[in-house]
Design a protein around this motif. Sequence first.
Motif, short mmCIF file in Angstrom:
data_model
loop_
_atom_site.label_atom_id
_atom_site.label_comp_id
_atom_site.label_asym_id
_atom_site.label_seq_id
_atom_site.Cartn_x
_atom_site.Cartn_y
_atom_site.Cartn_z
N GLU A 180 46.09 35.97 36.06
CA GLU A 180 47.03 35.44 35.07
C GLU A 180 47.90 34.33 35.68
O GLU A 180 48.18 33.32 35.03
CB GLU A 180 47.91 36.56 34.54
N SER A 183 39.05 46.56 44.63
CA SER A 183 39.43 47.76 43.87
C SER A 183 38.26 48.72 43.75
O SER A 183 38.42 49.94 43.93
CB SER A 183 39.92 47.35 42.48
N ARG A 233 44.51 41.46 38.42
CA ARG A 233 44.79 40.99 37.06
C ARG A 233 45.97 40.01 37.05
O ARG A 233 45.91 38.94 36.43
CB ARG A 233 45.08 42.17 36.15
N LEU A 234 47.05 40.37 37.75
CA LEU A 234 48.20 39.49 37.82
C LEU A 234 47.87 38.18 38.53
O LEU A 234 48.37 37.10 38.16
CB LEU A 234 49.35 40.20 38.56
N VAL A 263 43.88 51.38 42.02
CA VAL A 263 44.58 50.97 40.80
C VAL A 263 45.55 49.83 41.09
O VAL A 263 45.65 48.86 40.33
CB VAL A 263 45.32 52.17 40.19
N ILE A 264 46.26 49.92 42.22
CA ILE A 264 47.22 48.88 42.59
C ILE A 264 46.51 47.54 42.80
O ILE A 264 46.97 46.49 42.32
CB ILE A 264 47.99 49.29 43.85
N THR A 304 38.76 42.10 42.43
CA THR A 304 38.21 43.22 41.66
C THR A 304 37.26 44.05 42.52
O THR A 304 37.25 45.28 42.45
CB THR A 304 37.48 42.71 40.42
N ARG A 362 43.66 46.67 41.52
CA ARG A 362 43.14 46.20 40.25
C ARG A 362 44.23 45.48 39.45
O ARG A 362 44.01 44.42 38.86
CB ARG A 362 42.59 47.37 39.44
N GLN A 363 45.44 46.07 39.44
CA GLN A 363 46.56 45.42 38.76
C GLN A 363 46.92 44.11 39.46
O GLN A 363 47.24 43.11 38.80
CB GLN A 363 47.77 46.36 38.74
N GLY A 364 46.87 44.11 40.79
CA GLY A 364 47.15 42.88 41.53
C GLY A 364 46.15 41.78 41.22
O GLY A 364 46.51 40.61 41.09
#
Length: 246
Positions: A241, A162, A237-238, A230-231, A159, A233-235
């Motif tokens: 998870e 990002s 998050r994934l 943004v990429i 994070t 940040r999504q990475g």
Amino acid sequence: MVSGTDLPTVLLWSGVGLAIIGALIALMVWDARRRKSPSVLLDVIAMMARVWVAIVLLGVGLLIVRGFTTAPYDIAAMPISLVWPTDLPCQTSRDDSAGAVELYCTSADTARATITGLSGGLRALLVAGDAISLLVAGIPGLVVAVLSQRAITGPAFATRTSRWLLGSAIVVLIAGTLGPLLTDIGAALVAQEVLPAAGADAAVTAGRTFAIAPPAWPLGVALGLAALSVIFRQGARLQRETEGLV
């Protein structure tokens, strides 16, 4: 940059420079392997980026120090209005399109100049513009160094990475626009001090108009960094998870 009046000599010194750069890269690869780096390529990229940032910071420091002296100051693009000493074909009605090779038309809007005796205000304005522009040139190197080092030592998608990219995008957009703007304003004011006023009966005069053209590249670089933010940040998050499923 290598320049000279003899092309073979210029090519020779360019080759010497490339050989030195190649030797430094080889030394970095050897050092990374000696330290058993998890990724030799990323390690070398991070080291090269740090060298890049160090060179930029050194240049900014020298520029600021010079700004506090009375040494002559170089202006890369001082706005001028130039009257060509002879009549050109484009200024007459004759058509020499089928004749020998010749200069048909020309114009000069700027000139490289070295100025002495600058006032403190103008010198500060020029130094600020040039220093900001030079600092912006070092931001990509700083981003590459930070991202490469974090990818080696920790999670690639984090994070904070990002946020780092988004902050860099904002800095590039603001500083990359502000630096050239200050330099252009300072150069125009200097031209009005050292050259005859526009419209005077002289071969070279100050520019007739104030031309402020913000560069487009800061917006492009900022958009690219914001997209990477943004990429990442999504990475991140994934990645969280996926770790939660293990």
